[in-house]
Design an enzyme around this catalytic site. Structure first.
Site, PDB file in Angstrom:
ATOM      1  N   CYS A 169      -0.094   8.962  -0.608  1.00  0.00           N
ATOM      2  CA  CYS A 169      -0.473   7.719   0.450  1.00  0.00           C
ATOM      3  C   CYS A 169      -0.400   7.919   1.969  1.00  0.00           C
ATOM      4  O   CYS A 169      -0.204   6.637   2.883  1.00  0.00           O
ATOM      5  CB  CYS A 169       0.323   6.380  -0.188  1.00  0.00           C
ATOM      6  SG  CYS A 169       0.267   6.159  -1.509  1.00  0.00           S
TER       7      CYS A 169
ATOM      8  N   HIS B  64       2.393  -0.739   6.333  1.00  0.00           N
ATOM      9  CA  HIS B  64       1.749  -0.161   5.654  1.00  0.00           C
ATOM     10  C   HIS B  64       1.291  -1.147   4.580  1.00  0.00           C
ATOM     11  O   HIS B  64       0.474  -0.965   4.224  1.00  0.00           O
ATOM     12  CB  HIS B  64       2.711   0.672   4.537  1.00  0.00           C
ATOM     13  CG  HIS B  64       2.396   1.635   3.472  1.00  0.00           C
ATOM     14  ND1 HIS B  64       1.656   2.462   3.786  1.00  0.00           N
ATOM     15  CD2 HIS B  64       2.572   1.800   1.808  1.00  0.00           C
ATOM     16  CE1 HIS B  64       0.784   3.031   2.310  1.00  0.00           C
ATOM     17  NE2 HIS B  64       1.662   2.709   1.929  1.00  0.00           N
TER      18      HIS B  64
ATOM     19  N   HIS C 247      -6.318   0.052  -0.256  1.00  0.00           N
ATOM     20  CA  HIS C 247      -5.109   0.615  -0.463  1.00  0.00           C
ATOM     21  C   HIS C 247      -6.168   1.962  -0.453  1.00  0.00           C
ATOM     22  O   HIS C 247      -6.591   2.643  -1.742  1.00  0.00           O
ATOM     23  CB  HIS C 247      -4.652   0.667  -1.380  1.00  0.00           C
ATOM     24  CG  HIS C 247      -2.990   1.958  -0.799  1.00  0.00           C
ATOM     25  ND1 HIS C 247      -3.424   2.706  -0.395  1.00  0.00           N
ATOM     26  CD2 HIS C 247      -1.951   1.664  -1.409  1.00  0.00           C
ATOM     27  CE1 HIS C 247      -2.110   3.694  -0.387  1.00  0.00           C
ATOM     28  NE2 HIS C 247      -1.371   2.879  -0.732  1.00  0.00           N
TER      29      HIS C 247
END
Lengths: 363, 400
Positions: free
Chosen positions: B161, B294, B327
């Protein structure tokens, strides 16, 4: 670009575990014979292979902890620990260390297993452990965890250019002062999917070869890691990385003009018998060692290890290619030859006419 | 690490659930809307599915949409990269005379390039596609180099990520070290059932639209897309009229060295990455106008991130854009970097969509409404699977 001193090296592959067994295989001109059983649509068959045994990881990691790791991660951990041990830096390290892991395929077995587990009606039962271990940066993460190393951790996957990219990044990190030391290496594992591919080649020859010609690639797997520090500040036990260059081949790649030997990453997978002579001009002596570690995308890491051993020994090892046709095509020398300029290059051609070249020298 | 020179960003592109371009995505962000749905690219017999933020086919430019010789992931890359190159005032032809590098983050672009083969092998001998061919088809970096006949170095970052953030930070290093004249940097990931079910198996997906930093948060939603920046060397920006959109001032990266799937509860790794990025940029935290966090909506991530922000960057407004995009994994860091640069230009940050009820356990809270900003510097951060942390310090280009 900054130069980097190679202060430690850790290798595991079909030749065995550790630098001394790699040397032994180079001196003997072969790795121990092994075969692998491959499941195909026509039933199981066996093929020659150079597979790595990770049992020596027991020296570094408890049995309980090892159970969590798949084979790919074990290869990476073993290669990394061996390199740090070799550099005398496993327990403690001065300053900050970065970790860079290069891979062509990633944790292929886990990815294949997890994908298969999701077929048909079993979709809700995918294993979280398998999924976690299938993520490409899992092995580098485990290295950081076991080493308690909080420096930058990077995983790169650029197929056969992965190693050159990882090394280029390591040099940049040292130049930036981002880290004081880099543990950098390449890892690839064998799985049945790759064996199946290799076996398919037997009916076709290596890519681009004459139809029906036997495939030349030998299945390989393993890990090769290096500990790098800024040259000048540290003496390189295994010499210096002078430069890393890569890019698209501009029609024909002018090889090194210093007359020093070049180790080619010709492994029989990507039409290398045609492509290397067609795309590269080389004036110096050529060495090929893919017969010692096998065909795998991160093979250039093993070539670098062999180059470093050759430089420190002052001799270019006799070539160990996957077949005599390589010897004839490249005019590979059989006896060891002295290294006069104290410099060696490792050249790998990529899958889309790109290249990665490493230049190593003695201190 | 000593402060380094800023690296100019001359163009940006983005395609995601929020919009077909960076501009339309920003409009969606400021309007505060979203419309996630069940996965459309694969069938799933299960109930209680987590909604996803897919990119509609219609978002693609027609010429890219009609192509049937390239996979979906590469179509996303091509759309974002084409927009970024246009935005930079360049043509693809221009690139062929320069040393152009490509540095992209992804997950499925590498791990999933064998999916079809895995499924069919070894049951069917007809499924023969060589690893080389699969790599060339699916790896977004290799595909872009081949598509546009580029000559420089290439790198595919696979740090889960944080890959998009890492890719831009590493690309800035290429420019500073004189390795390239121009770098196309960013990230891309597409919706795949393997990743979807993988995250489902970890039980960190919300069955409702995600709620970053909210008391009721239950996890993340997956998204897809691509975001790209064009980074140029000072020599290149100096020989044509300035078209600078912003700059990369600093990059920091670290490892938690704690656990494969859980972030370090102390947040020490993230703090290290923030400190490194600030040090490299030569700016103090008080100069940071906002933070693009994030903020996945998972319990652990948001709690730890909130604690670190309260401790290390107190009082600075922050938000997560995952409520608009889902995401997007390897694309997320790049997407959030281009959003941050666009916010600096627009002098406005969006509300943290999905955040409504403050969590008493979180010491810092995101913005609930769009807000004007005054500063010239933003911080964008990514926390990844495996404990990777990556931070970019982004400027509005006034330094160029």
């Amino acid at each position: 670009m900054i130069r980097a001193a190679i202060t430690g090296m850790g290798v595991v592959g079909g030749f065995g575990c550790g630098v001394s067994l790699l040397k032994q295989a180079l001196e003997k001109g072969r790795s121990p014979d092994q075969t692998v059983r491959i499941s195909t649509e026509k039933g199981d068959i066996t093929a020659p292979a150079l597979l790595a045994d990770t049992a020596p990881l027991a020296r570094y990691v408890s049995r309980k902890a090892r159970r969590r790791f798949d084979h790919y991660t074990r290869l990476a951990l073993l290669g990394g620990f061996l390199a740090l041990d070799d550099a005398g830096m496993r327990e403690s390290r001065p300053g900050r260390m970065g970790i860079i892991l290069a891979t062509g395929y990633g944790p292929t077995c886990n990815t294949a297993d997890f994908t298969h587990s999701l077929t048909s009606d079993s979709v809700s039962f995918g294993s979280p452990t398998r999924f976690s271990n299938s993520v490409h940066n899992a092995a580098a993460a485990y290295l950081a965890i076991l080493l308690r190393e909080k420096g930058p951790s990077l995983s790169v996957s650029q197929f056969d250019m992965s190693v050159a990219q990882a090394l280029l990044t390591a040099l940049i990190w040292l130049s930036e002062g981002r880290v004081d030391t880099v543990l950098v290496g390449g890892v690839d594992e064998y799985c049945n999917v790759l064996g199946h591919y290799r076996q398919t080649l037997d009916g076709r020859g290596s890519a681009g070869a004459v139809q029906g010609e036997p495939a030349l690639a030998v299945i390989g797997e393993g890990a090769a890691f290096f500990v790098l520090s800024k040259a000048g500040e540290t003496a390189g036990t295994y010499g210096i990385i002078e430069s890393v260059s890569m890019g698209k081949i501009p029609g024909r790649l002018p090889g090194p003009d210093d007359g020093s030997p070049v180790i080619l990453g010709a492994d029989g997978y990507t039409d290398c018998l045609n492509r290397y002579p067609r795309l590269v001009s080389i004036s110096g002596t050529i060495g090929v060692y893919t017969g010692v570690y096998g065909g795998l995308p991160v093979g250039q890491a093993f070539d670098m290890a062999i180059a470093a051993l050759s430089l420190t020994g002052g001799m270019l090892y006799p070539s160990v290619s996957p077949g005599t046709v390589f010897d004839d095509t490249f005019g590979l020398p059989r006896p060891a030859i002295p290294l006069k300029p104290g410099r060696l290059h490792c050249l790998k051609l990529g899958s889309s006419d790109d290249y990665g070249m490493l230049t190593l020298s003695v201190n | 690490m000593t402060p380094r020179l800023p690296v100019a960003v001359t163009g940006m592109g983005c395609i995601c659930h929020a919009g077909a371009t960076l501009n339309t995505s920003m409009q969606t962000l400021y309007r505060g809307v979203r419309n996630p749905g069940p996965p459309a690219v694969f069938k799933c017999p299960l109930e209680d599915l987590s909604p996803v933020f897919e990119v509609p086919q219609t978002f693609l430019p027609v010429d890219i949409r009609r192509r049937n010789d390239i996979p979906w992931l590469f179509k996303l890359v091509l759309a974002a990269a084409s927009e970024a190159i246009r935005h930079a005032g360049r043509t693809i032809r221009d690139l062929r005379d320069l040393r152009v590098g490509v540095c992209l983050g992804t997950n499925v672009g590498t791990a999933m390039n064998n999916e079809t083969y895995y499924r069919n092998c070894p049951e069917s001998g007809e499924s023969f596609v060589s690893p080389r061919e699969r790599f060339l088809q699916s790896n977004p970096t290799a595909a872009l180099v081949r598509e546009w006949h580029l000559s420089g170095p290439t790198l595919t970052v696979v740090t889960a990520c944080s890959a998009g953030t890492d890719a831009i930070g590493l690309a800035a290093g290429w420019i500073r070290e004189g390795i390239c004249d121009l770098v196309i940097a960013g990230g891309a990931d597409a919706m795949y059932q393997v990743t979807y079910h993988g995250f489902r198996s970890l039980m960190i997906m919300d069955t409702d639209p995600c709620r970053p930093f909210d008391r009721r948060r239950k996890g993340m939603n997956l998204g897809e897309g691509a975001a790209v920046m064009v980074l140029e060397s000072p020599e290149l920006t100096g020989i044509r009229p300035p078209r600078v959109q912003g700059s990369i001032l600093g990059y920091g990266a670290s490892a938690d060295a704690y656990h494969l799937t859980s972030p370090d509860p102390t947040g020490a790794g993230l703090e290290l990455a923030i400190d490194d990025a600030l040090r490299e940029s030569g700016v103090s935290f008080q100069e940071v106008a906002f933070i693009n966090a994030h903020g996945t909506g998972t319990d652990d991530n948001d709690r730890i991130e909130s604690q670190v922000l309260a401790r290390r960057l107190p009082g600075i407004p922050f938000f997560s854009t995952k409520g608009y995009t889902g995401h997007t994994l390897g694309a997320a860091g790049a997407m959030e970097a281009v959003f941050s640069m666009a916010c600096l230009k627009n002098r406005k940050i969006p509300a943290c969509l999905g955040y409504e009820e403050p969590d008493p356990m979180l010491p810092s809270r995101p913005v609930r409404e769009n807000r004007s900003i005054r500063g010239r510097i933003a911080l964008s951060e990514s926390l990844a699977f495996g404990g990777n942390n990556a931070v970019l310090i982004i400027g509005d280009g006034a330094d160029q």
